[in-house]
Design a protein around this motif. Structure first.
Motif, PDB file in Angstrom:
ATOM      1  N   ASP A 240       0.855  -1.190   0.000  1.00 34.13           N
ATOM      2  CA  ASP A 240       0.000   0.000   0.000  1.00 34.13           C
ATOM      3  C   ASP A 240       0.889   1.238   0.000  1.00 34.13           C
ATOM      4  N   GLY A 241       1.022   1.857  -1.161  1.00 34.37           N
ATOM      5  CA  GLY A 241       1.858   3.048  -1.289  1.00 34.37           C
ATOM      6  C   GLY A 241       1.388   4.197  -0.419  1.00 34.37           C
ATOM      7  N   TRP A 242       0.073   4.349  -0.278  1.00 36.22           N
ATOM      8  CA  TRP A 242      -0.488   5.406   0.562  1.00 36.22           C
ATOM      9  C   TRP A 242      -0.077   5.193   2.030  1.00 36.22           C
ATOM     10  N   ALA A 243      -0.102   3.959   2.486  1.00 30.02           N
ATOM     11  CA  ALA A 243       0.292   3.643   3.863  1.00 30.02           C
ATOM     12  C   ALA A 243       1.768   3.958   4.083  1.00 30.02           C
ATOM     13  N   ILE A 244       2.588   3.589   3.113  1.00 30.36           N
ATOM     14  CA  ILE A 244       4.018   3.881   3.211  1.00 30.36           C
ATOM     15  C   ILE A 244       4.252   5.388   3.238  1.00 30.36           C
ATOM     16  N   ALA A 245       3.526   6.127   2.407  1.00 24.33           N
ATOM     17  CA  ALA A 245       3.665   7.586   2.373  1.00 24.33           C
ATOM     18  C   ALA A 245       3.251   8.212   3.702  1.00 24.33           C
ATOM     19  N   LEU A 246       2.165   7.717   4.300  1.00 17.22           N
ATOM     20  CA  LEU A 246       1.732   8.245   5.602  1.00 17.22           C
ATOM     21  C   LEU A 246       2.784   8.006   6.676  1.00 17.22           C
ATOM     22  N   ALA A 247       3.271   6.774   6.744  1.00 17.89           N
ATOM     23  CA  ALA A 247       4.272   6.435   7.756  1.00 17.89           C
ATOM     24  C   ALA A 247       5.566   7.208   7.523  1.00 17.89           C
ATOM     25  N   ALA A 248       5.977   7.326   6.275  1.00 17.78           N
ATOM     26  CA  ALA A 248       7.213   8.057   5.963  1.00 17.78           C
ATOM     27  C   ALA A 248       7.066   9.538   6.278  1.00 17.78           C
TER      28      ALA A 248
END
Length: 98
Positions: free
Chosen positions: A75-83
């Motif tokens: 999930d790219g969106w999840a990675i972006a949020l965490a990053a």
């Protein structure tokens, strides 16, 4: 009584240590960001909420990444949020030192 296999016991121990380390890191980061907020004129609930919003980006991203992993997906969106939360927290914590 069945004893857990060594591999399972090690995995459980690693999980416990990871949760403890994560909790300690969040607490230290939150407290420092709260101090930074207070030192920059935020008081009361605003000084409490400001660091919480940064940390909630990380928590939301990590939960969404866990969900994706359980589905064998990325999930790219999840990675972006965490990053975003992680980089923001690191930057604000470093900026507040000294």
């Amino acid at each position: 009584m069945n004893r857990p296999a060594p591999v399972q016991a090690l995995a459980a121990g690693a999980a416990v240590v990871t949760v403890l380390l994560t909790g300690a890191a969040f607490w230290l980061s939150y407290e420092h960001l709260h101090d930074v907020a207070s030192g920059n004129g935020l008081d009361g609930s605003r000084a409490w909420v400001w660091p919480a919003t940064v940390d909630l980006f990380i928590i939301a991203g990590e939960l969404l990444m866990l969900r994706a992993a359980l589905r064998n997906q990325v999930d790219g969106w999840a990675i972006a949020l965490a990053a975003t939360g992680s980089l923001g927290s690191i930057a604000l914590n470093v900026a507040g030192v000294g």
